[in-house]
Write an enzyme that holds these catalytic residues in place. Structure first.
Site, PDB file in Angstrom:
ATOM      1  N   HIS A  85     -11.152 -16.107  -3.218  1.00  0.00           N
ATOM      2  CA  HIS A  85     -12.255 -17.062  -3.091  1.00  0.00           C
ATOM      3  C   HIS A  85     -11.752 -18.439  -3.488  1.00  0.00           C
ATOM      4  O   HIS A  85     -11.047 -18.588  -4.484  1.00  0.00           O
ATOM      5  CB  HIS A  85     -13.428 -16.675  -4.004  1.00  0.00           C
ATOM      6  CG  HIS A  85     -14.540 -17.675  -3.941  1.00  0.00           C
ATOM      7  ND1 HIS A  85     -15.490 -17.657  -2.942  1.00  0.00           N
ATOM      8  CD2 HIS A  85     -14.832 -18.744  -4.711  1.00  0.00           C
ATOM      9  CE1 HIS A  85     -16.324 -18.666  -3.112  1.00  0.00           C
ATOM     10  NE2 HIS A  85     -15.949 -19.344  -4.178  1.00  0.00           N
ATOM     11  N   ASP A 164     -28.955 -13.983  -6.273  1.00  0.00           N
ATOM     12  CA  ASP A 164     -28.163 -15.226  -6.180  1.00  0.00           C
ATOM     13  C   ASP A 164     -28.794 -16.171  -5.168  1.00  0.00           C
ATOM     14  O   ASP A 164     -28.911 -17.371  -5.424  1.00  0.00           O
ATOM     15  CB  ASP A 164     -26.713 -14.915  -5.785  1.00  0.00           C
ATOM     16  CG  ASP A 164     -25.952 -16.202  -5.457  1.00  0.00           C
ATOM     17  OD1 ASP A 164     -25.864 -17.062  -6.345  1.00  0.00           O
ATOM     18  OD2 ASP A 164     -25.490 -16.363  -4.319  1.00  0.00           O
ATOM     19  N   ARG A 171     -31.801 -23.754  -7.821  1.00  0.00           N
ATOM     20  CA  ARG A 171     -30.828 -24.665  -8.447  1.00  0.00           C
ATOM     21  C   ARG A 171     -30.620 -25.894  -7.579  1.00  0.00           C
ATOM     22  O   ARG A 171     -30.531 -27.022  -8.078  1.00  0.00           O
ATOM     23  CB  ARG A 171     -29.489 -23.938  -8.649  1.00  0.00           C
ATOM     24  CG  ARG A 171     -29.541 -22.895  -9.754  1.00  0.00           C
ATOM     25  CD  ARG A 171     -28.325 -21.992  -9.699  1.00  0.00           C
ATOM     26  NE  ARG A 171     -27.074 -22.719  -9.830  1.00  0.00           N
ATOM     27  CZ  ARG A 171     -25.910 -22.309  -9.344  1.00  0.00           C
ATOM     28  NH1 ARG A 171     -25.821 -21.156  -8.687  1.00  0.00           N
ATOM     29  NH2 ARG A 171     -24.823 -23.012  -9.513  1.00  0.00           N
ATOM     30  N   SER A 186     -22.726 -16.904  -9.766  1.00  0.00           N
ATOM     31  CA  SER A 186     -23.100 -16.960  -8.352  1.00  0.00           C
ATOM     32  C   SER A 186     -21.925 -16.529  -7.467  1.00  0.00           C
ATOM     33  O   SER A 186     -22.062 -15.658  -6.597  1.00  0.00           O
ATOM     34  CB  SER A 186     -23.529 -18.394  -8.023  1.00  0.00           C
ATOM     35  OG  SER A 186     -23.643 -18.586  -6.645  1.00  0.00           O
ATOM     36  N   LYS A 190     -21.328 -12.339  -5.414  1.00  0.00           N
ATOM     37  CA  LYS A 190     -21.084 -12.018  -4.004  1.00  0.00           C
ATOM     38  C   LYS A 190     -19.734 -11.335  -3.830  1.00  0.00           C
ATOM     39  O   LYS A 190     -19.590 -10.382  -3.076  1.00  0.00           O
ATOM     40  CB  LYS A 190     -21.139 -13.303  -3.176  1.00  0.00           C
ATOM     41  CG  LYS A 190     -22.570 -13.819  -3.062  1.00  0.00           C
ATOM     42  CD  LYS A 190     -22.658 -15.233  -2.573  1.00  0.00           C
ATOM     43  CE  LYS A 190     -22.254 -16.227  -3.608  1.00  0.00           C
ATOM     44  NZ  LYS A 190     -22.782 -17.566  -3.491  1.00  0.00           N
TER      45      LYS A 190
HETATM   46  N1  URA Z   1     -20.634 -21.574  -4.558  1.00  0.00           N
HETATM   47  C1  URA Z   1     -21.448 -20.545  -4.834  1.00  0.00           C
HETATM   48  O1  URA Z   1     -21.396 -19.510  -4.181  1.00  0.00           O
HETATM   49  N2  URA Z   1     -22.328 -20.673  -5.843  1.00  0.00           N
HETATM   50  C2  URA Z   1     -22.426 -21.786  -6.582  1.00  0.00           C
HETATM   51  O2  URA Z   1     -23.233 -21.824  -7.497  1.00  0.00           O
HETATM   52  C3  URA Z   1     -21.573 -22.868  -6.290  1.00  0.00           C
HETATM   53  C4  URA Z   1     -20.671 -22.736  -5.272  1.00  0.00           C
END
Ligand code: URA
Length: 441
Positions: A85, A164, A171, A186, A190
Site C-alpha cells: 500500500h 471505514d 472525517r 482506515s 481495508k
Molecule cells: N487513505 C485511506 O484509506 N484512509 C485515510 O484515512 C487516508 C488515506
C-alpha cells in the site's frame, strides 16, 4: 453491564484519556448500527484528532473496522499472500509494475486499491485507462482471478470494511482526515481484510505527500507497522521521497503506458528502482527470501528480462481489458491535443513541483475534486527533465496532453509553473528510499 453513554466517552477522549475496548466497541459499533448519531461521532473524531489514540484502543478500533465487513479467507492458495500500500503521491504507478512482478516471483497479490482524489491519483483510475478493464469485481471473481493469475486488482466493495467508509465520509466533512491513528486504522482495515500474511507500506514524505513532514510520515509508518505486526501480518514500511513526481508521466493513461514500458525493462530509473525495492520487501515479508536486498535483486533481474509481461497480460485479459496494451502501450488512447513546452531561459531545474502537476491533471479533467466526478484518463504531462538537469533556452521541459485547445494552453501554463529553473544547481537528490521500518521494530 452499565449503559455506555457516548457523551461520557467523548468527554474522556477530550480530556486525553485512553478508551477501553468496551468503550471503543460501544461507541464506534453503536455508530455503525445507527444508534450513535453523526454529531456525536463527529465530536469523538475531533477529540481523537487532537488527543490521539493509544496502541490498545487503536487496535480495538482496527479490529472493529475489519470485522465490520468481509475478511477474505485465501488460506487455500499455495503461496504467501502479500500486498503493498502506498500513501499516495504524484506519478506513482508502482502498483502496476510490482503486482505482476511479485506474482511472477511466487507471491499471491490480492490488491484492493483506491481512486484518486485531489492531487494524488489512484491505481483503479490508471487500470481503467486500459480499454475494457474492469475494477468492479465480485469477491468471487476477484478470488478466481487471483487463483488463476496470482494477482487480482479491484476497488473496495460494499462488503469490505463498511465502518471505514462511514467514518471516512464523516472525517471528510469534519476536517478530521489528517489524524495519524485514524489514517492508520482506515488504511489497515481495508488491507487486512484481504487475508494477508505480509504487507509492505510505502509511506511518502515531502511536498507531494499526503503528510508532507517526514516526522508525520515516520509516525504514520510506525503506527501502521506496529498495528499490522500485532495482528500477525508481517508488516514493513519504507519511507520514500515525494518531492518530485515519480517517473516522467503524470496522468492516468500516460502513467499506465509508462508502467507497461517499465515492465518491459524500459522504465525510468526511479520508478524501476522503487518498484524493485518494494517487490524485494514483499518477497521478504512473504518469507520467500532471507533478506529484502536479495528480493530486490531477483526483482531487478525479472524486470530487466520482461518476465512479468505475460502475467500482466493475463491479468488484463481476465479482468476484461485488451491484453495487447501490455506489449503495445501505444494502444492506450492518447488525448487529441498535445504540445511541447520549452525553457524560456537557461538554468538548472531546481524543483519539479508534484502538487502543481497533480492538481494540473485535475484542472485538465483527468482527476477529481469530489469522489463522484468523472475523469478523462488521456490528459496529463510527460516530463522531459529531472531535477538537477541543466537547460538552454528552447530545451523541452515536457509535453502537455489535453482534451482541447483551451486545455492545452492551460496545461502549458501549469507545466511551465511546475518546473522551477534557477541559475544555481539544486542540492544533490537524496536517495528515494529514506528509511526502513522493519517488521519487528
Ligand atoms: N487513505 C485511506 O484509506 N484512509 C485515510 O484515512 C487516508 C488515506
Amino acid at each position: 453491564m452499565t449503559r455506555l453513554l457516548p457523551a461520557r466517552v467523548i468527554e474522556k477522549k477530550r480530556r486525553g484519556g485512553e478508551l477501553t475496548r468496551e468503550e471503543v466497541e460501544g461507541v464506534f459499533g453503536g455508530f455503525l448500527a445507527g444508534n450513535v448519531p453523526d454529531y456525536q461521532m463527529a465530536a469523538l473524531l475531533m477529540a481523537v484528532h487532537f488527543r490521539g489514540m493509544g496502541a490498545a484502543e487503536l487496535d480495538a478500533l482496527l479490529e472493529l473496522m475489519i470485522g465490520s465487513g468481509a475478511v477474505l479467507d485465501l488460506s487455500h492458495l499455495p503461496g504467501p499472500r502479500v500486498d503493498k500500500h502506498s500513501t499516495g503521491g504524484v506519478g506513482d504507478k508502482t502498483s502496476l509494475v510490482l503486482a505482476p512482478l511479485a506474482a511472477e516471483l511466487g507471491l499471491f497479490v490480492p490488491m484492493i486499491s483506491g481512486r484518486g482524489l485531489g492531487h494524488t491519483a489512484g491505481t483503479l483510475d490508471k487500470l481503467e485507462a486500459i480499454p475494457g478493464f474492469r475494477t468492479h469485481l465480485t469477491l468471487a471473481e476477484f478470488r478466481s482471478v487471483l487463483e488463476e493469475v496470482g494477482v487480482a486488482m479491484m476497488g473496495q466493495t460494499e462488503e469490505i470494511a463498511p465502518l471505514d467508509r462511514r467514518l471516512y465520509a464523516l472525517r471528510d466533512a469534519t476536517a478530521t482526515v489528517p489524524s495519524i491513528p485514524l489514517i492508520a486504522a482506515s488504511i489497515l482495515s481495508k488491507k487486512l481484510a484481504e487475508g494477508l500474511q505480509g504487507l509492505v507500506l510505502d509511506v511518502k514524505a515531502g511536498s507531494g505527500a499526503f503528510l508532507p513532514a517526514v516526522e508525520d510520515s515516520r509516525d504514520l509508518a510506525r503506527t501502521m507497522t506496529a498495528l499490522g505486526n500485532a495482528r500477525g501480518v508481517r508488516t514493513v514500511a519504507l519511507l520514500t521521497g515525494m518531492e518530485a513526481p515519480l517517473g516522467r508521466a503524470v496522468g492516468n493513461g500516460l502513467e499506465t503506458r509508462e508502467a507497461m514500458e517499465c515492465l518491459a525493462g524500459r522504465g525510468p530509473e526511479d520508478l524501476s528502482g522503487l518498484s524493485c525495492a518494494l517487490t524485494g520487501e514483499m518477497l521478504f515479508v512473504g518469507g520467500l527470501v532471507a533478506d529484502p536486498g536479495e528480493g530486490g535483486r531477483l526483482a531487478r533481474e525479472a524486470l530487466a528480462e520482461g518476465r512479468a509481461i505475460p502475467r500482466m497480460a493475463r491479468l488484463v485479459e481476465r479482468q476484461g481489458g485488451d491484453p495487447r496494451v501490455v506489449t503495445n502501450p501505444g494502444l492506450i488512447p492518447l488525448a487529441p491535443e498535445r504540445g511541447v513546452v520549452t525553457a524560456e531561459v537557461a538554468g538548472f531545474v531546481r524543483e519539479i513541483l508534484p502538487v502543481s502537476l497533480g492538481y494540473g491533471v485535475v484542472e485538465l479533467g483527468g482527476g477529481r475534486w469530489r469522489m463522484e466526478d468523472d475523469l478523462d484518463p488521456r490528459v496529463g504531462f510527460v516530463l522531459a527533465v529531472r531535477t538537477g538537469d541543466r537547460l538552454e533556452p528552447g530545451d523541452p521541459l515536457g509535453e502537455v496532453h489535453a482534451a482541447d485547445v483551451k486545455g492545452l494552453e492551460k496545461g502549458r501554463r501549469i507545466l511551465r509553473g511546475a518546473v522551477v529553473l534557477g541559475p544555481e544547481p539544486p542540492a544533490p537528490r537524496l536517495p528515494l528510499v529514506r528509511e526502513r521500518i522493519p517488521p519487528l521494530a
